[in-house]
Design a protein around this motif. Structure first.
Motif, mmCIF file in Angstrom:
data_model
loop_
_atom_site.group_PDB
_atom_site.id
_atom_site.type_symbol
_atom_site.label_atom_id
_atom_site.label_comp_id
_atom_site.label_asym_id
_atom_site.label_seq_id
_atom_site.Cartn_x
_atom_site.Cartn_y
_atom_site.Cartn_z
ATOM 1 N N PHE A 1 0.827 -1.210 0.000
ATOM 2 C CA PHE A 1 0.000 0.000 0.000
ATOM 3 C C PHE A 1 0.861 1.260 0.000
ATOM 4 N N LEU A 2 1.936 1.260 0.789
ATOM 5 C CA LEU A 2 2.831 2.414 0.833
ATOM 6 C C LEU A 2 3.512 2.639 -0.515
ATOM 7 N N GLY A 3 4.018 1.558 -1.105
ATOM 8 C CA GLY A 3 4.668 1.675 -2.409
ATOM 9 C C GLY A 3 3.716 2.142 -3.492
ATOM 10 N N SER A 4 2.481 1.646 -3.453
ATOM 11 C CA SER A 4 1.488 2.078 -4.441
ATOM 12 C C SER A 4 1.172 3.555 -4.285
ATOM 13 N N SER A 5 1.019 4.018 -3.044
ATOM 14 C CA SER A 5 0.709 5.429 -2.847
ATOM 15 C C SER A 5 1.880 6.315 -3.259
ATOM 16 N N LEU A 6 3.107 5.879 -2.988
ATOM 17 C CA LEU A 6 4.274 6.643 -3.449
ATOM 18 C C LEU A 6 4.329 6.681 -4.973
ATOM 19 N N SER A 7 4.009 5.573 -5.581
ATOM 20 C CA SER A 7 4.021 5.495 -7.034
ATOM 21 C C SER A 7 3.001 6.445 -7.650
ATOM 22 N N TYR A 8 1.803 6.461 -7.084
ATOM 23 C CA TYR A 8 0.775 7.360 -7.616
ATOM 24 C C TYR A 8 1.143 8.813 -7.354
ATOM 25 N N GLY A 9 1.890 9.065 -6.289
ATOM 26 C CA GLY A 9 2.392 10.415 -6.048
ATOM 27 C C GLY A 9 3.423 10.834 -7.080
ATOM 28 N N LEU A 10 4.220 9.880 -7.553
ATOM 29 C CA LEU A 10 5.223 10.183 -8.582
ATOM 30 C C LEU A 10 4.575 10.569 -9.909
ATOM 31 N N ILE A 11 3.380 10.071 -10.154
ATOM 32 C CA ILE A 11 2.692 10.421 -11.396
ATOM 33 C C ILE A 11 2.459 11.923 -11.466
ATOM 34 N N VAL A 12 2.281 12.532 -10.321
ATOM 35 C CA VAL A 12 2.019 13.974 -10.274
ATOM 36 C C VAL A 12 3.224 14.769 -10.779
ATOM 37 N N CYS A 13 4.421 14.188 -10.692
ATOM 38 C CA CYS A 13 5.623 14.885 -11.178
ATOM 39 C C CYS A 13 5.493 15.256 -12.642
ATOM 40 N N ALA A 14 4.754 14.461 -13.396
ATOM 41 C CA ALA A 14 4.422 14.734 -14.796
ATOM 42 C C ALA A 14 5.645 14.977 -15.673
ATOM 43 N N ASN A 15 6.653 14.128 -15.537
ATOM 44 C CA ASN A 15 7.724 14.094 -16.525
ATOM 45 C C ASN A 15 8.011 12.627 -16.827
ATOM 46 N N LEU A 16 8.735 12.380 -17.876
ATOM 47 C CA LEU A 16 8.944 11.007 -18.325
ATOM 48 C C LEU A 16 9.682 10.178 -17.282
ATOM 49 N N LYS A 17 10.690 10.739 -16.650
ATOM 50 C CA LYS A 17 11.432 9.997 -15.628
ATOM 51 C C LYS A 17 10.547 9.654 -14.435
ATOM 52 N N GLY A 18 9.688 10.581 -14.046
ATOM 53 C CA GLY A 18 8.762 10.313 -12.949
ATOM 54 C C GLY A 18 7.776 9.214 -13.296
ATOM 55 N N LEU A 19 7.288 9.218 -14.540
ATOM 56 C CA LEU A 19 6.378 8.163 -14.970
ATOM 57 C C LEU A 19 7.062 6.808 -15.019
ATOM 58 N N ILE A 20 8.302 6.770 -15.481
ATOM 59 C CA ILE A 20 9.043 5.510 -15.536
ATOM 60 C C ILE A 20 9.233 4.967 -14.124
ATOM 61 N N ALA A 21 9.680 5.812 -13.206
ATOM 62 C CA ALA A 21 9.869 5.371 -11.817
ATOM 63 C C ALA A 21 8.551 4.920 -11.203
ATOM 64 N N SER A 22 7.483 5.631 -11.493
ATOM 65 C CA SER A 22 6.177 5.297 -10.952
ATOM 66 C C SER A 22 5.692 3.933 -11.434
ATOM 67 N N ARG A 23 5.812 3.684 -12.728
ATOM 68 C CA ARG A 23 5.318 2.419 -13.282
ATOM 69 C C ARG A 23 6.152 1.233 -12.799
ATOM 70 N N ILE A 24 7.463 1.426 -12.622
ATOM 71 C CA ILE A 24 8.297 0.343 -12.100
ATOM 72 C C ILE A 24 7.946 0.073 -10.640
ATOM 73 N N LEU A 25 7.831 1.143 -9.847
ATOM 74 C CA LEU A 25 7.533 0.976 -8.431
ATOM 75 C C LEU A 25 6.183 0.314 -8.202
#
Length: 93
Positions: free
Chosen positions: A59-83
């Protein structure tokens, strides 16, 4: 599951325009789900941590991942989808 319909908009906001970039993000998610399933499932089976703690980590990892989506850049999306692929393993626990 709730984020998937919104990914197209997040991809556009992050500047992901080519089909190859969208496919890369989807592939990274699928690949990390396979790896995460083996890791978390195996560690859970051998008793590395109680199953409840693995659920909390998921649950913690999923919430962090969805928070990374807000960064709205390609690197943030890549990190989010992997996490999210690595930790969203509540079915294998």
């Amino acid at each position: 599951a709730l984020v998937v319909p919104l990914l197209g908009q997040y991809f556009q906001d992050a500047g992901v325009q080519s089909a190859s970039q969208r496919e890369l993000l989807s592939s990274l998610y699928s690949m990390s789900q396979i790896v995460g399933g083996f890791l978390i499932g195996g560690l859970s089976d051998v008793g590395f941590l109680p199953r409840k703690h693995f659920l909390y980590l998921s649950f913690l990892g999923s919430s962090l991942s969805y928070g990374l989506i807000v960064c709205a850049n390609l690197k943030g999306l890549i990190a989010s989808r992997i996490l999210v692929g690595l930790v969203k393993q509540t079915g294998t626990i």
